[in-house]
Write a protein that holds these residues in place. Structure first.
Motif, PDB file in Angstrom:
ATOM      1  N   LEU A 572     -74.491 -35.101  -3.902  1.00 24.64           N
ATOM      2  CA  LEU A 572     -75.988 -35.071  -4.298  1.00 24.64           C
ATOM      3  C   LEU A 572     -76.053 -36.479  -5.129  1.00 24.64           C
ATOM      4  O   LEU A 572     -75.319 -36.819  -5.961  1.00 24.64           O
ATOM      5  CB  LEU A 572     -76.209 -33.887  -5.253  1.00 24.64           C
ATOM      6  CG  LEU A 572     -76.251 -32.703  -4.334  1.00 24.64           C
ATOM      7  CD1 LEU A 572     -76.661 -31.240  -5.166  1.00 24.64           C
ATOM      8  CD2 LEU A 572     -77.062 -32.405  -3.017  1.00 24.64           C
ATOM      9  N   PHE A 573     -77.434 -36.805  -5.391  1.00 24.78           N
ATOM     10  CA  PHE A 573     -77.487 -38.131  -5.980  1.00 24.78           C
ATOM     11  C   PHE A 573     -78.558 -37.687  -7.250  1.00 24.78           C
ATOM     12  O   PHE A 573     -79.169 -36.902  -7.184  1.00 24.78           O
ATOM     13  CB  PHE A 573     -78.305 -38.898  -5.194  1.00 24.78           C
ATOM     14  CG  PHE A 573     -77.519 -39.680  -4.222  1.00 24.78           C
ATOM     15  CD1 PHE A 573     -76.619 -40.528  -4.169  1.00 24.78           C
ATOM     16  CD2 PHE A 573     -77.462 -38.677  -2.600  1.00 24.78           C
ATOM     17  CE1 PHE A 573     -75.858 -41.031  -3.223  1.00 24.78           C
ATOM     18  CE2 PHE A 573     -76.904 -39.390  -1.694  1.00 24.78           C
ATOM     19  CZ  PHE A 573     -75.928 -40.401  -1.707  1.00 24.78           C
ATOM     20  N   ILE A 617     -81.450 -32.999 -10.949  1.00 28.26           N
ATOM     21  CA  ILE A 617     -79.994 -33.013 -10.301  1.00 28.26           C
ATOM     22  C   ILE A 617     -79.349 -34.174 -11.068  1.00 28.26           C
ATOM     23  O   ILE A 617     -79.611 -35.530 -10.966  1.00 28.26           O
ATOM     24  CB  ILE A 617     -80.141 -33.404  -8.864  1.00 28.26           C
ATOM     25  CG1 ILE A 617     -80.647 -32.017  -8.173  1.00 28.26           C
ATOM     26  CG2 ILE A 617     -78.626 -33.453  -8.303  1.00 28.26           C
ATOM     27  CD1 ILE A 617     -79.714 -30.903  -8.127  1.00 28.26           C
ATOM     28  N   ALA A 618     -78.265 -33.705 -11.767  1.00 28.71           N
ATOM     29  CA  ALA A 618     -77.426 -34.718 -12.746  1.00 28.71           C
ATOM     30  C   ALA A 618     -76.609 -35.492 -11.428  1.00 28.71           C
ATOM     31  O   ALA A 618     -76.372 -35.211 -10.450  1.00 28.71           O
ATOM     32  CB  ALA A 618     -76.706 -33.878 -13.357  1.00 28.71           C
ATOM     33  N   GLN A 619     -75.910 -36.672 -12.246  1.00 30.81           N
ATOM     34  CA  GLN A 619     -75.160 -37.453 -11.285  1.00 30.81           C
ATOM     35  C   GLN A 619     -74.174 -36.709 -10.768  1.00 30.81           C
ATOM     36  O   GLN A 619     -73.299 -35.968 -11.442  1.00 30.81           O
ATOM     37  CB  GLN A 619     -74.506 -38.421 -12.137  1.00 30.81           C
ATOM     38  CG  GLN A 619     -73.732 -39.593 -11.318  1.00 30.81           C
ATOM     39  CD  GLN A 619     -72.974 -40.495 -12.208  1.00 30.81           C
ATOM     40  OE1 GLN A 619     -73.420 -40.680 -13.759  1.00 30.81           O
ATOM     41  NE2 GLN A 619     -72.525 -41.494 -11.886  1.00 30.81           N
ATOM     42  N   GLY A 620     -73.932 -36.847  -9.314  1.00 32.77           N
ATOM     43  CA  GLY A 620     -72.984 -35.970  -8.491  1.00 32.77           C
ATOM     44  C   GLY A 620     -73.116 -34.479  -8.423  1.00 32.77           C
ATOM     45  O   GLY A 620     -72.188 -33.903  -7.977  1.00 32.77           O
ATOM     46  N   ASN A 623     -74.554 -30.323 -12.227  1.00 34.70           N
ATOM     47  CA  ASN A 623     -75.305 -29.265 -13.125  1.00 34.70           C
ATOM     48  C   ASN A 623     -75.515 -28.062 -11.781  1.00 34.70           C
ATOM     49  O   ASN A 623     -76.526 -27.217 -12.295  1.00 34.70           O
ATOM     50  CB  ASN A 623     -76.636 -29.734 -13.500  1.00 34.70           C
ATOM     51  CG  ASN A 623     -77.553 -30.606 -12.572  1.00 34.70           C
ATOM     52  OD1 ASN A 623     -77.245 -30.937 -11.651  1.00 34.70           O
ATOM     53  ND2 ASN A 623     -78.972 -30.394 -12.988  1.00 34.70           N
ATOM     54  N   VAL A 624     -74.971 -28.293 -10.726  1.00 35.94           N
ATOM     55  CA  VAL A 624     -75.017 -27.066  -9.891  1.00 35.94           C
ATOM     56  C   VAL A 624     -73.831 -26.824  -9.336  1.00 35.94           C
ATOM     57  O   VAL A 624     -72.840 -27.250  -9.487  1.00 35.94           O
ATOM     58  CB  VAL A 624     -75.938 -27.511  -8.624  1.00 35.94           C
ATOM     59  CG1 VAL A 624     -77.558 -27.652  -8.848  1.00 35.94           C
ATOM     60  CG2 VAL A 624     -75.433 -28.492  -7.896  1.00 35.94           C
ATOM     61  N   GLY A 627     -71.243 -24.158  -4.429  1.00 37.46           N
ATOM     62  CA  GLY A 627     -72.008 -23.346  -3.142  1.00 37.46           C
ATOM     63  C   GLY A 627     -73.524 -23.824  -3.048  1.00 37.46           C
ATOM     64  O   GLY A 627     -73.964 -24.189  -2.030  1.00 37.46           O
ATOM     65  N   GLN A 628     -73.978 -24.145  -4.221  1.00 38.30           N
ATOM     66  CA  GLN A 628     -75.379 -24.707  -4.108  1.00 38.30           C
ATOM     67  C   GLN A 628     -75.319 -25.934  -4.007  1.00 38.30           C
ATOM     68  O   GLN A 628     -76.331 -26.444  -3.098  1.00 38.30           O
ATOM     69  CB  GLN A 628     -76.011 -24.368  -5.756  1.00 38.30           C
ATOM     70  CG  GLN A 628     -76.311 -23.101  -6.270  1.00 38.30           C
ATOM     71  CD  GLN A 628     -76.813 -22.784  -7.580  1.00 38.30           C
ATOM     72  OE1 GLN A 628     -76.385 -23.834  -8.305  1.00 38.30           O
ATOM     73  NE2 GLN A 628     -77.110 -21.856  -7.884  1.00 38.30           N
ATOM     74  N   LYS A 629     -74.322 -26.817  -4.308  1.00 32.92           N
ATOM     75  CA  LYS A 629     -74.473 -28.139  -3.811  1.00 32.92           C
ATOM     76  C   LYS A 629     -74.286 -28.245  -2.360  1.00 32.92           C
ATOM     77  O   LYS A 629     -74.878 -29.230  -1.492  1.00 32.92           O
ATOM     78  CB  LYS A 629     -73.137 -28.788  -4.473  1.00 32.92           C
ATOM     79  CG  LYS A 629     -73.368 -30.182  -4.291  1.00 32.92           C
ATOM     80  CD  LYS A 629     -71.965 -30.776  -4.813  1.00 32.92           C
ATOM     81  CE  LYS A 629     -71.772 -30.735  -6.192  1.00 32.92           C
ATOM     82  NZ  LYS A 629     -70.628 -31.478  -6.819  1.00 32.92           N
ATOM     83  N   GLN A 630     -73.362 -27.461  -1.685  1.00 35.46           N
ATOM     84  CA  GLN A 630     -72.961 -27.465  -0.238  1.00 35.46           C
ATOM     85  C   GLN A 630     -74.301 -26.887   0.551  1.00 35.46           C
ATOM     86  O   GLN A 630     -74.699 -27.623   1.356  1.00 35.46           O
ATOM     87  CB  GLN A 630     -71.856 -26.293   0.147  1.00 35.46           C
ATOM     88  CG  GLN A 630     -71.204 -26.780   1.221  1.00 35.46           C
ATOM     89  CD  GLN A 630     -70.601 -28.079   1.545  1.00 35.46           C
ATOM     90  OE1 GLN A 630     -71.340 -29.018   1.862  1.00 35.46           O
ATOM     91  NE2 GLN A 630     -69.438 -27.830   1.183  1.00 35.46           N
TER      92      GLN A 630
END
Length: 735
Positions: A572-573, A617-620, A623-624, A627-630
């Protein structure tokens, strides 16, 4: 260095303007010592009198001077002086500039003789044989005597013959000391008129005003040069960063791995800063030093001081010192950028791997590893800095030694009457300017090697062409309903530098409306196979086609537009959830984002946030959760509505319940699209239309779950390691 000058060449107009301004600055800088010399020698010592020809002179004094001239010179003087005014004062014509050289020759000797006569009269009146400074009274007395003598027949001829005999008996050194007395006579005449102070102050103000004007001009030019040089260097830094970034963005994984991420970051930041800094120095110092140094040498060589040899001795000592320092420091500067790369690499590894480091209690080890890299860089920097610091005392010694030689031999010259105080001051100033020019060049010479290495490293990135690029004559995808068909035709692939193929003779077809799953043991080449479709790598042999067109014959933009890619590790960005889900293009609407989040089972945790889709959304994506990132990565691909979905083990971070719900919703959404899934879990691929089983880069099985359970031992082994016999029987009954 050629690469640095090449960057400056892009801004040739600004560089020409800088050089032109530097010539103006050098002219001002080199003119100031001359004016200082004039203020000391003329303004102070000579009372502001520049010429033996007085601007105003009393009639009696002029008659006395004319008596000491030849008839031709006397006629010339009468021609250029006005008639006496009411006070008996005659004024030199403003048009006399053209004849000033002739007038100075005519007045020089009479001025000396008349002054010496006035001094003798003063000594006689004082009753002493020592030299006595004459006064206006003494000048009047002598002038009156000469005017009276002029009435006698043959007086001029007699005085001329006596003067010629007296001057012939003088040697050059005595004649040089007497020449200053011509100015003393003019000063005495001005004192008699009561204007001596005004003449001196007028000269000092005029000369000081010119010095002030030159100084202000020099300051303005220096500011302009600094402004232009800063803009040029900033533009060079901007262009280099842009070129490097554009090049790196077009790199394939092979080029990224060749340079390493840490090295690319160093080259984009530290190396470009080095080049940018040196560009400013080149424009402000390197271009100015030769102009100033050569100008100073020309000024010194144009004089008759006889001390020019001192400059050559000083310059030779400087060149010897610079040569020694360059030989000592140059190798270390070449090592420094490599050590910066190493430090950045270690720092990046430690910071990105901080959790495993803590988990394995390796903090002390990593601190020592960082300390080694940091200490190596520190030692190299200390050596180079000490080398530069050691240069300064030697430079100071050379400068002070040069000044001492000038004062010593200049004092002797002043004692002999061949040099004045102002001339010696100017000579010292010019010498210091010449020495400082070489000092500036030596300092830059120490900085240039490191900048040259940095420029080479930047150029290496920019000139390294990506192995994966768009074709010269690209084709287009067909629009006959086959544009979603992905086919591998006897594909083999070998990583750059590897001795063995990672994939061998891979052939299969994935069609729209079907799900093709790829499964196998860790390291068997599943992700590598998937990466050949978006051309992260190109096949070594065989071809990968979409709609019958080789992916290498499509532009990368067209190829990627039809793909929805979800990497193995969710990326994520920084921004918001909404900006990440709309990452696929401007055509994605809020409704698309909402629907994609629901399909990816992300709507629930998004709505639980206070700001919803506007949540930051924080860098990379730090902050999630994983599983949420995926799920957000999957939603990002779904929102794009691609023709082909590529899932690289994208469901591994999901629990079974979420996995089942997501795949059920995804199947309904992607009914007409081609779906290719790389998976580790059997449960993820059970209902796939086609399952490809890989083992050590080869296809060892192809078919549905039921078919593979019957025909593929490798698949059965994977299935039995993940599912119980009861689950396998249930799956068999469902089939």
């Amino acid at each position: 260095m050629i690469k640095i000058f090449k960057q400056l060449g892009r801004h040739w107009a600004a560089c020409i303007a800088v050089v032109a301004l530097l010539f103006v600055q050098a002219y001002c800088d080199l003119s100031l010592p001359d004016y200082t010399s004039k203020i000391v020698d003329i303004g102070i010592q000579q009372g502001g009198i520049e010429s033996p020809v007085p601007e105003t002179v009393r009639d009696t004094t002029l008659q006395a001077l004319e008596l000491l001239m030849s008839e031709q010179d006397a006629a010339l003087a009468e021609q250029w002086y006005s008639a006496p005014d009411a006070d008996g004062v005659r004024t030199l014509s403003h048009d006399a500039t053209a004849a000033m050289s002739e007038l100075e020759n005519a007045f020089a000797t009479p001025d000396i003789v008349l002054y010496m006569a006035a001094a003798k009269n003063a000594a006689t009146a004082a009753g002493t044989a020592d030299a006595v400074t004459p006064t206006a009274y003494d000048l009047d007395a002598v002038a009156t005597q000469f005017v009276a003598m002029s009435q006698a027949p043959g007086a001029r001829e007699m005085l001329q013959s006596q003067l010629a005999a007296a001057l012939a008996s003088l040697d050059d050194s005595v004649a040089g000391s007497l020449s200053s007395q011509a100015m003393l006579l003019v000063a005495l005449e001005y004192e008699a008129q009561g204007i001596a102070h005004d003449v001196q102050m007028g000269y000092l103000l005029r000369t000081g005003g010119r010095m002030l004007a030159l100084t202000l001009l020099m300051v303005a030019v220096a500011i302009a040069v600094g402004f232009i040089a800063s803009r040029v260097s900033a533009a060079i830094g901007r262009d280099l960063r842009r070129d490097v970034f554009r090049t790196v963005v077009g790199y394939s994984n092979a080029e990224i791995e060749k340079f390493s991420t840490a090295s690319l970051i160093t080259r984009t930041t530290n190396d470009i800063q080095q080049v940018q800094f040196v560009c400013v120095i080149l424009l402000r110092m390197v271009a100015y030093a030769p102009i100033l140094g050569i100008g100073g040498i020309l000024h010194v060589a144009g004089g008759n001081t006889g001390l020019t040899w001192i400059i050559f001795v000083a310059v030779a000592a400087l060149l010897l010192l610079i040569a020694v320092l360059m030989n000592v420091a140059m190798p270390k500067f070449k090592q420094m950028q490599t050590l910066v790369d190493r430090l950045n690499l270690v720092s990046r590894e430690i910071l990105t791997g901080i959790m495993p480091i803590r988990a394995f209690s390796r903090e002390a080890f990593e601190e020592k590893r960082f300390d080694r890299a940091n200490t190596d860089l520190m030692r190299t920097q200390l050596f180079t800095n000490r080398t530069m610091v050691a240069m300064m005392p030697f430079m100071t010694l050379i400068m002070n030694g040069t000044s001492l030689l000038i004062v010593w031999f200049g004092g002797k010259a002043m004692d002999m009457g061949t040099m004045q105080v102002g001339e010696m001051i100017a000579f010292i100033t010019y010498t210091m300017q010449i020495v400082m020019s070489f000092l500036m060049l030596s300092m830059v010479a120490v900085m240039l090697p490191r900048a040259g290495v940095a420029a080479d490293r930047i150029d290496e990135v920019v000139t390294t062409h990506a192995t994966i690029h768009d074709p010269a004559s690209p084709k287009s995808l067909p629009e006959n309903g086959t544009e979603g068909v992905v086919a591998f035709n006897d594909v083999s692939f070998r990583y750059p530098g590897s001795e063995e193929d990672a994939l061998e003779h891979i052939s299969f077809t994935a069609r729209p409306g079907e799900t093709t799953a790829i499964i196998g043991s860790t390291g068997c080449g599943k992700s590598t196979l998937l990466n050949l479709i978006p051309r992260f790598y190109d096949a070594t042999a065989g071809s990968v086609t979409i709609g019958g067109v080789d992916v290498r014959e499509l532009t990368q933009a067209q190829l990627h537009d039809c793909l929805g890619y979800v990497p193995q590790k969710g990326v994520l960005f920084s921004g918001t959830i909404d900006s990440n889900l709309k990452f696929g293009g401007d055509h994605i609407t809020d409704a698309d984002v909402q629907k994609a989040a629901e399909i990816a089972q992300a709507a629930e945790f998004i709505s639980a946030k206070a700001e919803g889709f506007a949540s930051p959304i924080a860098q990379g994506g730090s902050n999630v959760s994983g599983g949420q990132k995926q799920r957000l990565s999957i939603a990002r691909a779904i929102a794009k509505h691609p023709q082909i979905y590529l899932f690289d083990d994208s469901f591994s971070a999901l629990d079974y319940k979420t996995d089942v719900a997501l795949r059920r919703a995804l199947k309904a959404e992607t009914g007409s699209a081609t779906v290719i899934i790389v998976a580790q879990r059997i449960s993820t691929v059970l209902h796939a239309n086609q399952i490809i089983v890989l083992d050590e880069g080869r296809i060892v099985g192809k078919g549905t779950h039921a078919q593979l359970m019957e025909s593929c031992p490798e698949y059965r082994e994977i299935a039995r390691s993940q599912l119980s016999q009861k689950e396998l029987n249930l799956q068999k009954e469902d089939a």
